[in-house]
Structure formats: C-alpha cells, structure tokens
Motif scaffolding. Structure first.
Motif, PDB file in Angstrom:
ATOM      1  N   SER A 345       0.815  -1.211   0.000  1.00 40.46           N
ATOM      2  CA  SER A 345       0.000   0.000   0.000  1.00 40.46           C
ATOM      3  C   SER A 345       0.845   1.257   0.000  1.00 40.46           C
ATOM      4  O   SER A 345       1.971   1.287   0.509  1.00 40.46           O
ATOM      5  CB  SER A 345      -0.962   0.018   1.189  1.00 40.46           C
ATOM      6  N   LEU A 346       0.256   2.305  -0.585  1.00 37.39           N
ATOM      7  CA  LEU A 346       0.829   3.645  -0.595  1.00 37.39           C
ATOM      8  C   LEU A 346      -0.198   4.613  -0.029  1.00 37.39           C
ATOM      9  O   LEU A 346      -1.400   4.357  -0.097  1.00 37.39           O
ATOM     10  CB  LEU A 346       1.151   4.079  -2.031  1.00 37.39           C
ATOM     11  N   GLY A 347       0.272   5.734   0.517  1.00 37.58           N
ATOM     12  CA  GLY A 347      -0.663   6.750   0.971  1.00 37.58           C
ATOM     13  C   GLY A 347      -0.870   6.703   2.470  1.00 37.58           C
ATOM     14  O   GLY A 347       0.081   6.709   3.256  1.00 37.58           O
ATOM     15  N   ALA A 348      -2.146   6.625   2.882  1.00 28.20           N
ATOM     16  CA  ALA A 348      -2.477   6.759   4.297  1.00 28.20           C
ATOM     17  C   ALA A 348      -1.958   5.598   5.130  1.00 28.20           C
ATOM     18  O   ALA A 348      -1.503   5.791   6.260  1.00 28.20           O
ATOM     19  CB  ALA A 348      -3.995   6.881   4.464  1.00 28.20           C
ATOM     20  N   LEU A 465       6.345   9.051  -8.742  1.00 33.36           N
ATOM     21  CA  LEU A 465       6.403   9.174  -7.293  1.00 33.36           C
ATOM     22  C   LEU A 465       7.540  10.098  -6.867  1.00 33.36           C
ATOM     23  O   LEU A 465       8.590  10.147  -7.522  1.00 33.36           O
ATOM     24  CB  LEU A 465       6.613   7.799  -6.650  1.00 33.36           C
ATOM     25  N   THR A 466       7.354  10.781  -5.791  1.00 36.01           N
ATOM     26  CA  THR A 466       8.437  11.550  -5.193  1.00 36.01           C
ATOM     27  C   THR A 466       9.374  10.574  -4.494  1.00 36.01           C
ATOM     28  O   THR A 466       8.929   9.787  -3.654  1.00 36.01           O
ATOM     29  CB  THR A 466       7.891  12.555  -4.173  1.00 36.01           C
ATOM     30  N   PRO A 467      10.662  10.544  -4.864  1.00 42.61           N
ATOM     31  CA  PRO A 467      11.578   9.613  -4.194  1.00 42.61           C
ATOM     32  C   PRO A 467      11.512   9.761  -2.676  1.00 42.61           C
ATOM     33  O   PRO A 467      11.487  10.875  -2.146  1.00 42.61           O
ATOM     34  CB  PRO A 467      12.950  10.025  -4.741  1.00 42.61           C
ATOM     35  N   GLY A 468      11.467   8.630  -2.006  1.00 44.46           N
ATOM     36  CA  GLY A 468      11.348   8.631  -0.551  1.00 44.46           C
ATOM     37  C   GLY A 468       9.922   8.525  -0.052  1.00 44.46           C
ATOM     38  O   GLY A 468       9.694   8.516   1.160  1.00 44.46           O
ATOM     39  N   THR A 469       8.938   8.424  -0.977  1.00 46.68           N
ATOM     40  CA  THR A 469       7.547   8.237  -0.567  1.00 46.68           C
ATOM     41  C   THR A 469       7.416   6.923   0.194  1.00 46.68           C
ATOM     42  O   THR A 469       7.825   5.870  -0.314  1.00 46.68           O
ATOM     43  CB  THR A 469       6.617   8.222  -1.783  1.00 46.68           C
ATOM     44  N   PRO A 470       6.848   6.926   1.397  1.00 54.42           N
ATOM     45  CA  PRO A 470       6.745   5.663   2.157  1.00 54.42           C
ATOM     46  C   PRO A 470       5.708   4.720   1.562  1.00 54.42           C
ATOM     47  O   PRO A 470       4.684   5.152   1.045  1.00 54.42           O
ATOM     48  CB  PRO A 470       6.342   6.125   3.557  1.00 54.42           C
ATOM     49  N   TYR A 471       6.000   3.436   1.637  1.00 51.29           N
ATOM     50  CA  TYR A 471       5.021   2.406   1.291  1.00 51.29           C
ATOM     51  C   TYR A 471       5.103   1.304   2.334  1.00 51.29           C
ATOM     52  O   TYR A 471       6.082   1.198   3.085  1.00 51.29           O
ATOM     53  CB  TYR A 471       5.242   1.851  -0.120  1.00 51.29           C
ATOM     54  N   ALA A 472       4.057   0.503   2.400  1.00 54.25           N
ATOM     55  CA  ALA A 472       3.995  -0.573   3.394  1.00 54.25           C
ATOM     56  C   ALA A 472       3.738  -1.897   2.685  1.00 54.25           C
ATOM     57  O   ALA A 472       3.001  -1.958   1.700  1.00 54.25           O
ATOM     58  CB  ALA A 472       2.894  -0.303   4.411  1.00 54.25           C
ATOM     59  N   TYR A 473       4.345  -2.951   3.193  1.00 50.71           N
ATOM     60  CA  TYR A 473       4.102  -4.293   2.671  1.00 50.71           C
ATOM     61  C   TYR A 473       4.115  -5.261   3.852  1.00 50.71           C
ATOM     62  O   TYR A 473       5.088  -5.349   4.586  1.00 50.71           O
ATOM     63  CB  TYR A 473       5.143  -4.684   1.605  1.00 50.71           C
ATOM     64  N   GLU A 476       5.376  -3.886   7.102  1.00 48.33           N
ATOM     65  CA  GLU A 476       6.696  -3.280   7.110  1.00 48.33           C
ATOM     66  C   GLU A 476       6.659  -1.999   6.277  1.00 48.33           C
ATOM     67  O   GLU A 476       5.894  -1.899   5.314  1.00 48.33           O
ATOM     68  CB  GLU A 476       7.740  -4.246   6.536  1.00 48.33           C
ATOM     69  N   VAL A 477       7.483  -1.019   6.630  1.00 48.50           N
ATOM     70  CA  VAL A 477       7.501   0.257   5.923  1.00 48.50           C
ATOM     71  C   VAL A 477       8.868   0.465   5.277  1.00 48.50           C
ATOM     72  O   VAL A 477       9.906   0.225   5.897  1.00 48.50           O
ATOM     73  CB  VAL A 477       7.186   1.421   6.881  1.00 48.50           C
ATOM     74  N   ALA A 478       8.857   0.890   4.004  1.00 45.43           N
ATOM     75  CA  ALA A 478      10.081   1.243   3.288  1.00 45.43           C
ATOM     76  C   ALA A 478       9.778   2.482   2.448  1.00 45.43           C
ATOM     77  O   ALA A 478       8.683   3.038   2.518  1.00 45.43           O
ATOM     78  CB  ALA A 478      10.545   0.078   2.422  1.00 45.43           C
ATOM     79  N   HIS A 479      10.759   2.925   1.629  1.00 43.08           N
ATOM     80  CA  HIS A 479      10.606   4.164   0.868  1.00 43.08           C
ATOM     81  C   HIS A 479      10.895   3.908  -0.606  1.00 43.08           C
ATOM     82  O   HIS A 479      11.814   3.160  -0.953  1.00 43.08           O
ATOM     83  CB  HIS A 479      11.525   5.253   1.427  1.00 43.08           C
ATOM     84  N   SER A 480      10.113   4.543  -1.461  1.00 46.53           N
ATOM     85  CA  SER A 480      10.103   4.213  -2.882  1.00 46.53           C
ATOM     86  C   SER A 480      11.125   5.013  -3.678  1.00 46.53           C
ATOM     87  O   SER A 480      11.647   6.037  -3.230  1.00 46.53           O
ATOM     88  CB  SER A 480       8.708   4.491  -3.449  1.00 46.53           C
TER      89      SER A 480
END
Length: 501
Positions: A345-348, A465-473, A476-480
């Motif tokens: 997921s991305l966003g909220a 995407l803006t580099p560093g946008t957080p995403y979750a899988y 877990e959270v990482a940055h795109s």
C-alpha cells in the motif's frame, strides 16, 4: 351453526392469558417458597453483576485477553454484538409490546431481593435475553467457549426468578429472543465455520510427524512468538527451534532453509514475509506458526493454532500460494525485489503503520493504533502518482495478494490465495480524507464510485512518485524510488495447511 358445547371447549384469549398467568404464578411461588442451598449468597450478586451487560463485557474481555487465539477473540466479539442486538430489540420493541407488571415480592424472602428493584415492565427479561444472546453468540463461533459460558448464562437467567423480579415466562421469552438475536446476527455476518474454505490447490510436501526434519525460526520480538515457541517445542519434540532477534532473522532463515526438509516460522506477518521469500527461493515448504500481533496470512489459510500446523505436518498436507512482488525492492534498484503475502500500500496506510510503531512501545499496541488513525485522518495532502498511465491524487492505494472478500460488515478475507490476481483499490484525493477512507472501507470489492475504485489486475505500474515516498508491505515500511511495478509469482510458495474435513 356450532353447538354451545363446542363453542365453550375453545378457550378465549382472555381465558388463555389467565391460565398462563396462573401457571406462571404457581411456578414463581414454588421457587420463592423453596430453600435453595448455596444459592442465597450467589444468585443475587450474579444478577446485579449482569446489570447493563457488565458481566458479559468482562467475560468477553477475559476471553479476548486470556483466550490466546483468534477463535477466542472472534467468539468474544460475536457474543458482545449478539448481546447488543438482543438488548436493542428488547428495549425498543419487547418492553413496550407487553406492559406486564413485576411480580409481587411478598412471597420472596427479603434476603433474596435486590437492593435496587427494576422499574421497567416485566416481560420479557432483558437480563435473560442478554445472557442467552451472549452465550449463543460465543457458542456459534467456538463450541468450547460456549460450553464454558453457558452455565453462567443459565445462572443469570435463573437468578431473575430467584430474586423475584421476573416470572418464569418472562425469562423463557427473553432467552428465546436472545438466542434468536444471535442467529439473526449470524445470518448477516456468518461465522468463520460458515464461510467457504479458501481455494487450495494441493501441493506435495513431506510428512514430518513430531517435526522431524523441520527447523523453526522464532522472532523473539513478535507478539506472542516466545510463548508460541514453547508450545511448538512441546508439540513437535523432534523439530529444531531457533530463537533470534529481528536483526539476526534473515541470516537464521537462510541457514535453516539449507539444513532442514522444511522451514518453520513463528511470528507476525512481517516475520512470515521474510520466511516466505527464503522458502520460495530455496524451494522448501513453509510451516507458519501464528505468533504475532496480526496473523492475516495464517488465518486466511485456516491456521489459527499450533495444533493446526502440527496436524498438517503429520499428514503432509500443503497448498500452493501466490507471492506478490514489487520492483525495485526495499534495497533500491540494485537490490532484490520485495515480496508480500498480504498487501502492498501507498498513501495513508504506511503513515498509519509508522505512527503506530512510534507510539506502541510507549502506550501499547491498541492505543497506538487509535492515535495513528486520528493522525492519518487529519492529513491534508493526498499522494500524487501516475497509476496505470494516468496521473491522479490518491489518499490510499491498496494492492492485495488475491481478492479480499467481505460478507456483510465482516472484515475482508481471502478465499483463494492462488488466484493469480491483484486486488487493487484506490481512494481518490479530495478535501475529506476521513469520509473518503470510511466510504472505501464499507464499499464492497470491485466497485466504482467518485471517491473509490476497485479492480482486479495481474500487473500494476506506479510512476511519478516523489523519491522517498513511504510504502507498506505486510506491515513493514520502506521508501520508494520514482517508479514501482507490482505483479505476482503464481503458486511459487508451498505452505503446510490443514485440509478441510
């Protein structure tokens, strides 16, 4: 024309009510006049403790905390909601339909009487309805817990006649309404046992009775993993169990996959995610022991307890499962792809996960989730991204590994973990993120609206995407990077899983 003798043989409604009342009164007086050894100090207190459902809310909390399984938590929740349905029916319809006066207390010993007498009408008994609804709701989800609370429910119902606040028929009618409320709720929100078994393409896996040839890696910091590991040792004495800190998890998984016939993992969804990638790469079957705060993947496979996994290991029962993939992975363009068993997921949602993890060590998991949700709903700026070639503002982009289905207001559950499809849901940008996220939550799958869209795809491309946008899988959270491509590896993972009977 009917003869007088035939007409007189049919009791009038007034006569029938009189006959029923006399019978009710006779039973009531019999109960009042009889000595009940041991009941004196117990039943009046029990009756008072059930006021406003407090006894049942306490029982539900105890089941949820001490039960130690998802089945216990579901049973507690269903019991409470069944009670709420019964209470609403009694208070809005039942009490007003039959305005029956309370019994006269002359025949009831003073020591039995309640300190505070009820002021509502007598028919039907709200306490009996709540007790029956709670016990029935619990039993519909868990027979074991239902058997445990049934005697308590019977005692509460009996206490209402014993203390003189209800006639026996009031209690019987209330109990019937409570049972009916629990079954009515089941018609709207099915129990786990009613739902169809997930799609399960069978897979070949070695039978490992006693855990022989199984190496289980335990994440010491995942939820209840340490306690679960103790159960694993007792239930699978021939298995090798390795406990490690999160920083050592990747190395231990690689070692375990290389020396065992099967890889076991004990932890939450994030921990299982890492084990799944290793098991798929080494082509060894995976045994999942749910030991985290959330265990969505295990529960969707029907794995709720250590016994479930042990039965599958002894029989060699296993299924094939899809593995979601996103590129580039958490390590960037030069690293390995990232994988997900549940959702990306991305966003909220990534922001929610990050805020929850920040507060959880300080105030606890559940309060931290509330704080995180409030923080996310105050967000004032949606994510900007190009989805499938079209640029748009998004509050949330959810990509599920398999289609998440919902029955009524029940939480989503996957019925097929090897369907080859991605469940893609988007909440479009706007000025009211809270309302839009709520609308997406209650909307059914594969729907379209001005604020929410859901489709099934095999591949998703997200650009701009803006580099560093957080995403979750999988929690877990990482940055795109600037672009992400999400697809699936169909049926690449073999997981031990109990077969439906």
């Amino acid at each position: 024309m009917s003869s007088p003798s035939n007409a007189s043989s049919v009791p009038s409604p007034t006569g029938l009510r009189t006959w029923l009342h006399r019978g009710d009164l006779a039973v009531f007086r019999s109960v009042a006049g009889r000595h009940w050894p041991g009941a004196g100090p117990v039943l009046p207190r029990l009756s008072r403790s059930a006021d406003h459902g407090l006894l049942w809310f306490g029982a539900a909390a105890g089941m949820a905390v001490l039960g130690g399984s998802a089945r216990a938590r579901r049973a507690a929740l269903r019991g409470v909601v069944s009670l709420a349905v019964a209470s609403a029916a009694i208070n809005t319809v039942g009490k007003g339909a039959v305005r029956r006066e309370r019994p006269v207390l002359d025949a009831v010993p003073v020591i039995r009487r309640l300190t505070r007498q009820p002021f509502t009408t007598s028919f039907p008994s709200g306490h009996a309805a709540s007790a029956a609804a709670f016990a029935t709701g619990v039993a519909l989800e868990s027979k074991g817990w239902g058997a445990a609370v049934a005697p308590l429910a019977l005692a509460v119902a009996a206490s209402r006649v014993y203390t003189g606040v209800h006639y026996p028929s009031d209690v019987l009618a209330g109990a019937a309404l409570g049972i009916g409320a629990a079954f009515a709720l089941r018609g709207v929100v099915p129990t786990r046992g009613q739902l169809p078994a997930p799609g399960r393409p069978p897979a070949h896996a070695p039978a490992l009775p006693g855990g022989r040839g199984l190496v289980v890696v335990v994440n010491q910091e995942s939820g209840s993993a340490t306690a679960t590991a103790s159960l694993v040792r007792d239930s699978l004495p021939l298995a090798e169990v390795v406990e490690c800190a999160p920083g050592e998890l990747s190395a231990e998984l690689e070692k375990a996959a290389g020396r065992g016939r099967a890889l076991g993992i004990c932890g939450g969804d994030g921990t299982v995610n890492g084990a799944a990638a290793v098991a798929a790469a080494h082509r060894v079957p995976l045994a999942v022991f749910p030991g985290g705060t959330l265990n969505h993947f295990a529960y969707d496979l029907g794995i709720e307890t250590v016994d479930d996994v042990c039965a599958a290991l002894a029989a060699g029962d296993a299924v094939r499962v899809d593995l979601g993939r996103f590129r580039p992975g958490p390590d960037g363009p030069t690293g390995a792809p990232g994988y997900f068993l549940n959702a990306f997921s991305l966003g909220a949602y990534p922001e929610l996960v990050r805020t929850r993890e920040h507060w959880a060590p300080r105030i606890g998991g559940w309060p931290a989730g509330v704080v995180a949700a409030l923080h996310v709903l105050r967000g004032d700026r949606p994510l900007e991204a190009e989805l499938q070639g079209e640029r748009r503002p998004l509050w949330l982009l959810f990509v599920g590994n398999g289609l998440f289905r919902r029955v009524g207001p029940a939480p989503g559950r996957r019925h097929n973990l090897a369907d080859g499809l991605l469940d893609v849901r988007a909440v479009h940008g706007g000025r009211t993120p809270g309302l839009r996220l709520l609308a997406a939550a209650v909307a059914g799958p594969l729907t379209r609206s001005p604020v929410h869209a859901a489709v099934r795809l095999r591949r998703v491309r997200i650009a701009g995407l803006t580099p560093g946008t957080p995403y979750a899988y999988d929690g877990e959270v990482a940055h795109s990077q600037k672009e992400l491509v999400i697809d699936k590896l169909p049926e690449v993972l073999t997981v031990y899983c109990p077969m439906p009977v």
